[in-house]
Scaffold this motif. Sequence first.
Motif, mmCIF file in Angstrom:
data_model
loop_
_atom_site.group_PDB
_atom_site.id
_atom_site.type_symbol
_atom_site.label_atom_id
_atom_site.label_comp_id
_atom_site.label_asym_id
_atom_site.label_seq_id
_atom_site.Cartn_x
_atom_site.Cartn_y
_atom_site.Cartn_z
ATOM 1 N N ILE A 367 31.088 12.390 -3.677
ATOM 2 C CA ILE A 367 30.968 11.005 -3.206
ATOM 3 C C ILE A 367 32.377 10.426 -3.226
ATOM 4 O O ILE A 367 33.068 10.517 -4.238
ATOM 5 N N LEU A 368 32.820 9.852 -2.118
ATOM 6 C CA LEU A 368 34.182 9.279 -2.112
ATOM 7 C C LEU A 368 34.191 7.866 -2.675
ATOM 8 O O LEU A 368 35.048 7.527 -3.493
ATOM 9 N N ILE A 369 33.276 7.019 -2.195
ATOM 10 C CA ILE A 369 33.215 5.638 -2.708
ATOM 11 C C ILE A 369 31.747 5.237 -2.857
ATOM 12 O O ILE A 369 30.958 5.356 -1.924
ATOM 13 N N LYS A 370 31.407 4.789 -4.064
ATOM 14 C CA LYS A 370 30.045 4.341 -4.349
ATOM 15 C C LYS A 370 29.934 2.855 -4.045
ATOM 16 O O LYS A 370 30.814 2.082 -4.457
ATOM 17 N N ASP A 371 28.883 2.451 -3.382
ATOM 18 C CA ASP A 371 28.571 1.026 -3.199
ATOM 19 C C ASP A 371 29.747 0.190 -2.714
ATOM 20 O O ASP A 371 30.318 -0.595 -3.467
ATOM 21 N N ILE A 372 30.093 0.344 -1.456
ATOM 22 C CA ILE A 372 31.131 -0.504 -0.882
ATOM 23 C C ILE A 372 30.512 -1.272 0.289
ATOM 24 O O ILE A 372 29.635 -0.752 0.994
ATOM 25 N N GLU A 373 30.944 -2.529 0.461
ATOM 26 C CA GLU A 373 30.453 -3.337 1.584
ATOM 27 C C GLU A 373 31.377 -3.147 2.774
ATOM 28 O O GLU A 373 32.568 -3.455 2.706
ATOM 29 N N LEU A 374 30.836 -2.619 3.877
ATOM 30 C CA LEU A 374 31.629 -2.393 5.089
ATOM 31 C C LEU A 374 30.813 -2.867 6.287
ATOM 32 O O LEU A 374 29.591 -3.027 6.193
ATOM 33 N N PRO A 375 31.480 -3.098 7.431
ATOM 34 C CA PRO A 375 30.726 -3.386 8.653
ATOM 35 C C PRO A 375 29.736 -2.248 8.911
ATOM 36 O O PRO A 375 29.990 -1.105 8.524
ATOM 37 N N LYS A 376 28.639 -2.549 9.559
ATOM 38 C CA LYS A 376 27.615 -1.537 9.853
ATOM 39 C C LYS A 376 28.253 -0.342 10.562
ATOM 40 O O LYS A 376 28.957 -0.497 11.552
ATOM 41 N N LEU A 377 28.031 0.855 10.016
ATOM 42 C CA LEU A 377 28.748 2.030 10.520
ATOM 43 C C LEU A 377 27.901 2.871 11.465
ATOM 44 O O LEU A 377 26.678 2.967 11.309
ATOM 45 N N GLU A 378 28.596 3.481 12.428
ATOM 46 C CA GLU A 378 27.941 4.416 13.349
ATOM 47 C C GLU A 378 28.771 5.697 13.397
ATOM 48 O O GLU A 378 29.960 5.665 13.078
ATOM 49 N N ALA A 379 28.125 6.770 13.863
ATOM 50 C CA ALA A 379 28.862 8.035 14.034
ATOM 51 C C ALA A 379 30.060 7.777 14.938
ATOM 52 O O ALA A 379 29.958 7.048 15.921
ATOM 53 N N GLY A 380 31.203 8.345 14.571
ATOM 54 C CA GLY A 380 32.414 8.184 15.382
ATOM 55 C C GLY A 380 33.345 7.093 14.861
ATOM 56 O O GLY A 380 34.517 7.048 15.247
ATOM 57 N N ASP A 381 32.847 6.220 13.986
ATOM 58 C CA ASP A 381 33.745 5.211 13.397
ATOM 59 C C ASP A 381 34.800 5.895 12.534
ATOM 60 O O ASP A 381 34.563 6.976 11.975
ATOM 61 N N ILE A 382 35.970 5.230 12.431
ATOM 62 C CA ILE A 382 37.079 5.797 11.649
ATOM 63 C C ILE A 382 37.243 4.997 10.357
ATOM 64 O O ILE A 382 37.551 3.809 10.390
ATOM 65 N N ILE A 383 37.021 5.674 9.248
ATOM 66 C CA ILE A 383 37.170 5.020 7.938
ATOM 67 C C ILE A 383 38.559 5.314 7.389
ATOM 68 O O ILE A 383 39.050 6.442 7.459
ATOM 69 N N CYS A 384 39.179 4.264 6.867
ATOM 70 C CA CYS A 384 40.506 4.405 6.267
ATOM 71 C C CYS A 384 40.371 4.181 4.765
ATOM 72 O O CYS A 384 40.007 3.090 4.329
ATOM 73 N N VAL A 385 40.630 5.222 3.984
ATOM 74 C CA VAL A 385 40.595 5.096 2.520
ATOM 75 C C VAL A 385 42.032 4.884 2.044
ATOM 76 O O VAL A 385 42.935 5.643 2.418
#
Length: 438
Positions: A367-385
């Motif tokens: 698990i990279l990040i537990k319980d984070i609030e982000l805009p509603k995600l769809e396949a193909g979105d790019i997450i920046c950690v």
Amino acid sequence: MSTNQLLKPITIEEGNNLCVGGCDMVDLANKYGTPLYVIDEQTIRSVCKEYKKAFSKYEKVKMMYASKALCTSAISKILASENFGFDVVSGGEIYTVYKAGIDMSTVLFNGNNKTPDEIELAIKYGVGRFSIDNYHEVELISELSKKYGKTVDALLRITPGIECHTHKYIQTGQLDSKFGFDLSQIDSIIEHILTVDKTINIRGLHAHIGSQIFEPQCYADEVEVLVKEIARIDNKYNIKLDEINIGGGLGVKYVSSDNPPSIEIISDSIIDSLNKNIEKYGIEKPTLYLEPGRSIISTAGVTLYTVGSSKQVPGMTKYVSVDGGMADNPRPSMYEAEYYAEVANKKNDSTKEKITIAGKFCESGDILIKDIELPKLEAGDIICVYNTGAYNYSMASNYNRALKPAMVLVNNSQSDMIIYRETLEDLVSRDNIPGRLL
Ligand SMILES: *Cc1c(COP(=O)(O)O)cnc(C)c1O
């Protein structure tokens, strides 16, 4: 604000898409693929300058970079151009800085079980300092330096009885540590080295009290222990040690609840203690060495991932999976490290959903990040950690036969590959099938 107190690189711009170093992160993901490590050159240089400025209040300072946080040829070049030396811990790191053309006299070789091959490499390439950790190593260094007709400058690695991590500060007479010599063992190792054919020249003391440290007092106490030992060694053996290396460890801000002290607060605490104790114990001003790793490189790095599948457990967690995870960033699964993230292509999307970002590897703990609030995600979105510059690539593995990601360096709207992405051919290139199986 101090660079180590930032959650993000200094060059983040918030247009429609997130940009770093003048480069649109979605474009970077398209051009180089994901997962992708992105390193912002300006953030590295700015933290280096901040360190140099903060420590310029003491006359004799040498800055080193702890390579184990992130060791690549290009990163070594950047640190060398900022006049940093290098703390290295393996033959691999020695070879990397050597091939990058680094002045090997600025390199310190540290570690609790340096192998004969590694010691030979270090002597051959003229590494500037050995941090002597144990008796076994003294024999090896003595033997190999004679073979090459060289002498070796060394520090003694000691455990000062202080251990400090983010939420834990332990000060005792003795520490149960695999590194270095306990204070009670210093005299016998000095006497031992003095009998070993003069190939080893003891120049000073070295210690490292932990990592992700938020407590300035830990460093002040460490400095006192080292200065006091230098005075005692001088009195007893008439040996003038003129170098003290206090290690690294300064903390960074991974999530908004982390509040590391600024570099200047740490430097003030160290320099005050140094000046006070130099006077108290009556020694000559030694050269102060520092070797931060994490605080130099962590904030400069971000990792881009592409969103794939997701799963809503009825009435419970929503898992959103990305195309990387514990193979490129083992820290969350190893020690529950926390990270902050944003969606590179949904900067202005105000919808919010609480999700858990899962990796793609075959471990429930991935698990990279537990319980984070982000805009509603769809396949193909790019997450920046954020804050993935330190101890991510350097700890990466090929678990599940994952290909290690590429790394790009960004600066002034330019992006350059500094680590090529591994290929399937790279992966099998070290495999061998014995003839009898063919
Ligand atoms: C790991 C280590 C460092 C760097 O620690 P950071 O927490 O990354 O700053 C410095 N010196 C020694 C001896 C180390 O083992």
